[in-house]
Design an enzyme around this catalytic site. Sequence first.
Site, PDB file in Angstrom:
ATOM      1  CE  LYS A 166      -4.382  -1.695   1.685  1.00 31.05           C
ATOM      2  NZ  LYS A 166      -5.549  -1.480   2.536  1.00 31.05           N
TER       3      LYS A 166
ATOM      4  CE  LYS B 178      -5.660  -8.075  -2.231  1.00 34.36           C
ATOM      5  NZ  LYS B 178      -6.409  -7.929  -1.037  1.00 34.36           N
TER       6      LYS B 178
ATOM      7  CE  LYS C 146     -12.921  -2.739  -0.660  1.00 39.13           C
ATOM      8  NZ  LYS C 146     -12.053  -3.264   0.273  1.00 39.13           N
TER       9      LYS C 146
HETATM   10  P1  ATP Z   1      -7.604  -3.565  -1.049  1.00 39.35           P
HETATM   11  O1  ATP Z   1      -7.137  -4.529  -2.089  1.00 39.35           O
HETATM   12  O2  ATP Z   1      -7.972  -2.228  -1.557  1.00 39.35           O
HETATM   13  O3  ATP Z   1      -6.742  -3.555   0.174  1.00 39.35           O
HETATM   14  P2  ATP Z   1      -9.466  -5.554  -0.629  1.00 39.35           P
HETATM   15  O4  ATP Z   1     -10.234  -5.625  -1.870  1.00 39.35           O
HETATM   16  O5  ATP Z   1      -8.352  -6.509  -0.360  1.00 39.35           O
HETATM   17  O6  ATP Z   1      -8.959  -4.096  -0.503  1.00 39.35           O
HETATM   18  P3  ATP Z   1     -10.275  -5.659   2.132  1.00 39.35           P
HETATM   19  O7  ATP Z   1     -11.275  -4.778   2.772  1.00 39.35           O
HETATM   20  O8  ATP Z   1      -8.836  -5.396   2.430  1.00 39.35           O
HETATM   21  O9  ATP Z   1     -10.489  -5.665   0.567  1.00 39.35           O
HETATM   22  O10 ATP Z   1     -10.582  -7.186   2.471  1.00 39.35           O
HETATM   23  C1  ATP Z   1     -11.752  -7.682   3.063  1.00 39.35           C
HETATM   24  C2  ATP Z   1     -11.667  -9.181   3.158  1.00 39.35           C
HETATM   25  O11 ATP Z   1     -11.705  -9.757   1.840  1.00 39.35           O
HETATM   26  C3  ATP Z   1     -10.394  -9.718   3.805  1.00 39.35           C
HETATM   27  O12 ATP Z   1     -10.698 -10.812   4.650  1.00 39.35           O
HETATM   28  C4  ATP Z   1      -9.557 -10.185   2.648  1.00 39.35           C
HETATM   29  O13 ATP Z   1      -8.698 -11.241   3.006  1.00 39.35           O
HETATM   30  C5  ATP Z   1     -10.616 -10.656   1.661  1.00 39.35           C
HETATM   31  N1  ATP Z   1     -10.166 -10.518   0.275  1.00 39.35           N
HETATM   32  C6  ATP Z   1      -9.839  -9.368  -0.357  1.00 39.35           C
HETATM   33  N2  ATP Z   1      -9.482  -9.596  -1.636  1.00 39.35           N
HETATM   34  C7  ATP Z   1      -9.601 -10.941  -1.819  1.00 39.35           C
HETATM   35  C8  ATP Z   1      -9.382 -11.805  -2.934  1.00 39.35           C
HETATM   36  N3  ATP Z   1      -8.997 -11.332  -4.098  1.00 39.35           N
HETATM   37  N4  ATP Z   1      -9.605 -13.129  -2.764  1.00 39.35           N
HETATM   38  C9  ATP Z   1     -10.025 -13.616  -1.584  1.00 39.35           C
HETATM   39  N5  ATP Z   1     -10.232 -12.853  -0.487  1.00 39.35           N
HETATM   40  C10 ATP Z   1     -10.038 -11.538  -0.586  1.00 39.35           C
HETATM   41  N1  LTN Z   2      -6.858  -5.572   7.453  1.00 35.15           N
HETATM   42  C1  LTN Z   2      -8.087  -6.198   7.046  1.00 35.15           C
HETATM   43  C2  LTN Z   2      -9.325  -5.557   7.630  1.00 35.15           C
HETATM   44  C3  LTN Z   2      -9.386  -5.724   9.114  1.00 35.15           C
HETATM   45  C4  LTN Z   2      -9.603  -6.951   9.817  1.00 35.15           C
HETATM   46  C5  LTN Z   2      -9.587  -6.596  11.193  1.00 35.15           C
HETATM   47  C6  LTN Z   2      -9.804  -8.269   9.401  1.00 35.15           C
HETATM   48  C7  LTN Z   2      -9.228  -4.744  10.058  1.00 35.15           C
HETATM   49  N2  LTN Z   2      -9.370  -5.250  11.287  1.00 35.15           N
HETATM   50  C8  LTN Z   2      -9.769  -7.583  12.185  1.00 35.15           C
HETATM   51  C9  LTN Z   2      -9.966  -9.248  10.412  1.00 35.15           C
HETATM   52  C10 LTN Z   2      -9.942  -8.891  11.760  1.00 35.15           C
HETATM   53  C11 LTN Z   2      -8.127  -6.140   5.525  1.00 35.15           C
HETATM   54  O1  LTN Z   2      -7.465  -5.356   4.935  1.00 35.15           O
HETATM   55  N3  LTN Z   2      -8.902  -6.939   4.938  1.00 35.15           N
END
Ligand code: ATP
Ligand code: LTN
Length: 333
Positions: free
Chosen positions: A111, A196, A199
């Site tokens: 990030k 992966k 968003k």
């Molecule tokens: P960013 O990529 O902008 O950090 P994100 O799309 O990864 O955001 P988060 O809010 O960080 O979304 O993740 C929410 C949950 O979704 C977490 O438990 C994360 O492990 C899961 N997750 C995110 N992207 C994936 C993916 N491509 N495949 C499976 N699980 C995912």
């Molecule tokens: N870092 C996680 C979001 C997150 C989370 C948590 C997940 C913040 N606090 C506590 C599990 C438990 C992410 O980026 N998906």
Amino acid sequence: MPRVFSGIQPTGDLHLGNLLGAVRNWVQDQHDADSFYCIVDLHALTVPKAPGEVGAFSLEMAQTLLACGLDPDVCTLFVQSHVSEHAELAWLVQCVTAMGELNRMTQFKDKSARQGGKQDLVSVGLYTYPALQAADILLYDTDRVPVGEDQRQHIELTRDVAERFNARYGETFVLPEATIPRAGARVMDLQEPTDKMSKSATSDAGVVYLMDDLAVTAKKFKRAVTDSDGTVAFDPVAKPGVSNLLSILGAATGRSPEDLADEYSQYGPLKVDTADAVVALLEPIQARFRELVEDPAATNELLAIGAEKARAVAADVYDRAVRNVGLLPRPVL
Ligand code: ATP
Ligand code: LTN
């Protein structure tokens, strides 16, 4: 009953990776565990946000999670900033977390690189993000944390700092474990299948948003990147695009990607069936979401009840932590 806690940032629309990697398991877990699901708005502030943006996304995220099947009568759904113990415990956790540990966190490295890697643009909040995440988890005496594969490192750090805290101040925190689904743990971008699905991807073409028009969803699958060798096999290293489609189809239908590979000889039908399975998964979610956005006050009310239930647990655990550290007890005002 085991205690489950997980969190999601209100930073944008939910995508198929979030659903298959995390949220779908939350919906299942709510029936088998005492489950707390948190919209982590304070985490969202670790990268610059416009005024009001995080609040609006928090409400929308709550509506999306309810549409996906979280039942507020069964689980506790709440917003992180509504329970002030999260920020308070994060300070105590930061004081037992080493800079060396935070330096190794891959999410921070990714990030901060996305912000040009310029030190003066990257917030201290982004750096200490994992300590706030550890506080989220530890505040609820959590046994299990259902997350996607990318979060494994943060849960391991949570265990390490909890152990250190317990060793220094006496038994205080329960050591949590990550639960990572076998299918859907890492959904890849349909256009860049070695990245992966996220968003924060530079283009939306390979990201399937839950609220996308379903015709657009079908088109995204039709245009998914595969390869030129023309054989269907599950081999994520040699054939990332095809394997991603098989994984998605498997996660959506409850079948193993290896078995599914045997049933296809061409990419076209695999893409069509994967699109159909995903559309069938998303249709009812979208219908329920449309109903929920009609009445935002109802969702706000549910979040208020959720915050109340969460605070009842968090306050006790926070008091235990403060007592064990041995701060001078707060005067009763
Ligand atoms: P960013 O990529 O902008 O950090 P994100 O799309 O990864 O955001 P988060 O809010 O960080 O979304 O993740 C929410 C949950 O979704 C977490 O438990 C994360 O492990 C899961 N997750 C995110 N992207 C994936 C993916 N491509 N495949 C499976 N699980 C995912
Ligand atoms: N870092 C996680 C979001 C997150 C989370 C948590 C997940 C913040 N606090 C506590 C599990 C438990 C992410 O980026 N998906």
